[in-house]
Design an enzyme around this catalytic site. Structure first.
Site, PDB file in Angstrom:
ATOM      1  N   GLU A   1       0.879  -1.156   0.000  1.00  0.00           N
ATOM      2  CA  GLU A   1       0.000   0.000   0.000  1.00  0.00           C
ATOM      3  C   GLU A   1       0.926   1.217   0.000  1.00  0.00           C
ATOM      4  O   GLU A   1       1.861   1.265   0.799  1.00  0.00           O
ATOM      5  CB  GLU A   1      -0.867   0.043   1.274  1.00  0.00           C
ATOM      6  CG  GLU A   1      -1.832   1.215   1.250  1.00  0.00           C
ATOM      7  CD  GLU A   1      -2.581   1.435   2.564  1.00  0.00           C
ATOM      8  OE1 GLU A   1      -2.209   0.816   3.574  1.00  0.00           O
ATOM      9  OE2 GLU A   1      -3.524   2.254   2.565  1.00  0.00           O
TER      10      GLU A   1
ATOM     11  N   ARG B   1       6.000 -12.795   9.190  1.00  0.00           N
ATOM     12  CA  ARG B   1       6.689 -11.558   8.861  1.00  0.00           C
ATOM     13  C   ARG B   1       8.021 -11.497   9.600  1.00  0.00           C
ATOM     14  O   ARG B   1       8.247 -12.209  10.576  1.00  0.00           O
ATOM     15  CB  ARG B   1       5.829 -10.360   9.240  1.00  0.00           C
ATOM     16  CG  ARG B   1       5.578 -10.267  10.735  1.00  0.00           C
ATOM     17  CD  ARG B   1       4.663  -9.117  11.125  1.00  0.00           C
ATOM     18  NE  ARG B   1       4.749  -8.018  10.213  1.00  0.00           N
ATOM     19  CZ  ARG B   1       3.682  -7.389   9.708  1.00  0.00           C
ATOM     20  NH1 ARG B   1       2.479  -7.757  10.073  1.00  0.00           N
ATOM     21  NH2 ARG B   1       3.825  -6.365   8.896  1.00  0.00           N
TER      22      ARG B   1
ATOM     23  N   LYS C   1       4.928   0.069   9.750  1.00  0.00           N
ATOM     24  CA  LYS C   1       4.821   1.371   9.109  1.00  0.00           C
ATOM     25  C   LYS C   1       4.317   2.424  10.079  1.00  0.00           C
ATOM     26  O   LYS C   1       4.741   3.565  10.045  1.00  0.00           O
ATOM     27  CB  LYS C   1       3.905   1.266   7.885  1.00  0.00           C
ATOM     28  CG  LYS C   1       4.634   0.738   6.676  1.00  0.00           C
ATOM     29  CD  LYS C   1       3.902   1.092   5.399  1.00  0.00           C
ATOM     30  CE  LYS C   1       3.258  -0.153   4.821  1.00  0.00           C
ATOM     31  NZ  LYS C   1       2.636   0.094   3.509  1.00  0.00           N
TER      32      LYS C   1
END
Length: 566
Positions: A36, A267, A277
């Site tokens: 994104e 992850r 983020k």
RNA sequence: UGGGGCGUCGACAAACGGCAAGUCAGGAGUUUUUGGAGCUCCCAUUUGGAGGUUCGAAUCCUCCCGCCCCAGCCA
């Protein structure tokens, strides 16, 4: 050598190998990396990029770079640019153009209308609060919305009105009609379209309704003929919806089978840093760092500016593996990877970071010599260079001790050491500042017979020091970086990662001296400063004053000994 | 306490019922004109725990324990 096919190195490659065997996707492998554009890419993304693009390469397939730009409130063109830049720098090829979810908005809209006509979606006029309440809890089932049984015609009409802007933001949403009693909360009629009057960085004000990730992502994958949609563990609960949606759409003839399949992996977590983020944007916005590409940031642009090579990062991603278990990778492994790479590639140079003046009392005042130095002992092809030598030099303050401890081999009063590529010198006199008593200068004698660094009488010294000729050296600024956090798991104790920020994460040294040979090196050039570490030229360098970032230190056994003594 | 995942060396991670790879870290030595690099060796009698199946279990079964994720009109 046998041409035996190596065993797939992780469970994902295993699945793909199996699919190749059964011909599930007619031997096609097509992955995608779908960020994104709401922040800069970081090391966690690097893991995903290496995985997705790496798999595509290995299986002679393709990997799309796709911007998942379904939430205009958070997304910006600047992020799109930085992401393209990072993927390219890492060395991956995503074809002529990246893909954008926003290019599929029309299709998604039509698909939503189809879903409504097929009785698989409805417009809910409950408020967000009401929806939350009727969703139930982890242990209690949800309740059907009073609007759940509207007719297809009414739903279509309402959805059209939503699109036409006839309703306020939040007044209603389009929901998938599945099962409000599902034990999987994600299947309790998830919202798939919301009203949001926001300017989109690519579609402008064309839309005032936007699809939710949950709904958009499977469609994006199917539209691009993705075979294996690889994502992180937190989306695992979402997979039933991913499959449900694609099945419904395939039933309606909007997609052909075989449909893409979602596969989840763990992850990356890296010690002494944060990889989220939300946290990274906070570090930038609250001024803890000087921007997304601050060399202390775990962003790809930060680590790049720090001096890491794409090769070292790809190698790191290969070494950490891919699995489903939550893990915390040791920062030391990343450092190992860059040292390993730079050791083979970086030219050596002598640079004195914390200068201590040395006068060679028996070296003629006006004399100068040019000595030969090896550029890279690991690579003969790197050749040699000339290094100027003269009567006044600088050595590293840490290489002299007036009162040397047991295992300290370097210079001390009366002691002889070697100056790399130059001469043996012996410390004869220590000059102190008259007021502070601080050692400000050393008077040494040199042995002319040891030119080049070897004694004809085979005399040995226990240390070799780097040095720089005062008259010839170039003054430089050097930025020494340490971890941004003092704890392996920032925020573990307090709950706020900012509480563990390392106040000494950067130290700026502005009176360093480097060999003249690299005075004009361009930004990004990487060197090993002998005995000090790997450094690269920063973009802040000005013509007359180069600036270097320390990428990583050399392994330092002496530092370890000293630390152990404390 | 619903659902979904996951537990193998300090950190990653293999092993796919046949006798616990490899890498980083750590340790010892060797070598060295970088206390770097290199080279050699050491570092899980045991796989979260307890039972069971089997000639044989990290792998299969049962129960237990622990950790992560899910109740955004974020992704």
């Amino acid at each position: 050598m046998t041409d035996e096919i190596p065993r797939p190195s992780d469970f994902i490659r295993e699945i793909i190998t199996e699919d190749q065997k059964t011909g599930k996707y007619e031997k096609r492998v097509h992955t995608r990396f779908p960020p994104e554009p709401n922040g800069y890419l970081h090391m966690g993304h690097a893991k995903s990029i290496c995985l997705n693009f790496g798999i595509a390469q290995e299986f002679s397939g393709r990997c799309n770079l796709r911007f998942d730009d379904t939430n205009p409130e958070k997304e910006e063109q600047e992020y799109v640019n930085s992401i393209i830049d990072s993927v390219t720098w890492l060395g991956f090829d995503f074809g002529p153009e990246p893909f954008y979810a926003s290019d599929y908005f029309d299709f998604m809209h039509r698909a939503a209308e189809y879903l409504i006509s097929a009785g698989n979606a409805y417009v809910d006029s409950q408020s967000a609060d009401e929806m939350r309440e009727s969703r139930g809890t982890l242990t209690a089932p949800g309740k059907n919305s009073p609007f759940r049984d509207r007719s297809a015609e009414e739903n279509l009409r309402l959805f059209r009105e939503m699109r036409e802007g006839r309703h306020a933001d939040g007044a209603m949403v389009l929901r998938a009609k599945i099962d409000m009693a599902s034990p999987n909360i994600n299947m309790r009629d998830p919202a798939i379209y919301r009203i949001k009057r926001a300017e989109h960085h690519r579609t402008g004000d064309k839309w005032c309704i936007y699809p939710m990730y949950t709904y958009a992502h499977p469609i994006e994958d199917a539209l691009e003929n993705i075979t294996h949609s690889i994502c992180t563990l937190e989306f695992e609960d979402q997979r039933p919806f991913y499959d449900w949606l694609l099945e419904r759409l395939a039933e309606g003839g909007l997609f052909r089978r075989p449909l893409p399949q979602q596969i989840e992996f763990a992850r990356l977590n890296l010690s002494y840093t944060v990889l989220s983020k939300r946290k990274l944007i906070q570090l930038v916005n609250e001024g803890y760092v000087k921007g997304w590409d601050d060399p202390r940031m775990p962003t790809i642009s930060g680590i790049r500016r720090r001096g890491y090579t794409p090769e070292s990062i790809r190698n790191f991603c290969e070494r950490i593996g891919v699995a489903k278990r939550d893990s915390m990778v040791d920062l030391g492994l990343l450092e190992f990877c860059i040292r390993e790479d730079l050791n083979k590639r970086a030219s050596r140079i002598m640079a004195v970071l914390r200068p201590l003046k040395v006068v060679l009392t028996n070296y003629p005042e006006e004399q100068e010599e040019v000595l030969d130095a090896i550029n890279n002992p690991e690579d003969a092809a790197a050749g040699t260079r000339k290094v100027p030598f003269s009567r006044v030099l600088y050595i590293e303050q840490g290489d002299f001790r007036e009162d040397p401890p047991k295992q300290f081999f370097r210079l001390a009063p009366g002691r002889e050491v070697r100056l790399r590529y130059a001469y043996f010198i012996t410390c004869e006199k220590v000059v102190r500042h008259e007021k502070t008593g601080e050692v400000i200068e050393l008077h040494c004698s040199y042995d002319p017979a040891t030119r080049g660094g070897d004694a004809p009488d085979n005399r040995k010294v226990k240390a070799t020091l780097h040095w720089v000729s005062a008259r010839h050296a170039v003054r430089a600024e050097v930025r020494l970086y340490d971890t941004l956090f003092t704890k392996a798991e920032p925020g573990e104790e307090s709950g706020d990662f900012r509480a563990d920020i390392n106040p000494g994460s950067v130290e700026v040294l502005d009176s360093c001296f480097v060999e003249p040979s690299i005075a004009n090196a361009g930004p990004g050039s990487r060197y090993q400063f002998e005995r000090m570490g790997y450094f690269c030229v920063d973009k802040d360098s000005a013509g007359d004053k180069p600036v270097f970032n320390r990428t990583v230190t050399l392994k330092d056994t002496w530092a370890k000994i000293e630390k152990a003594k404390k």
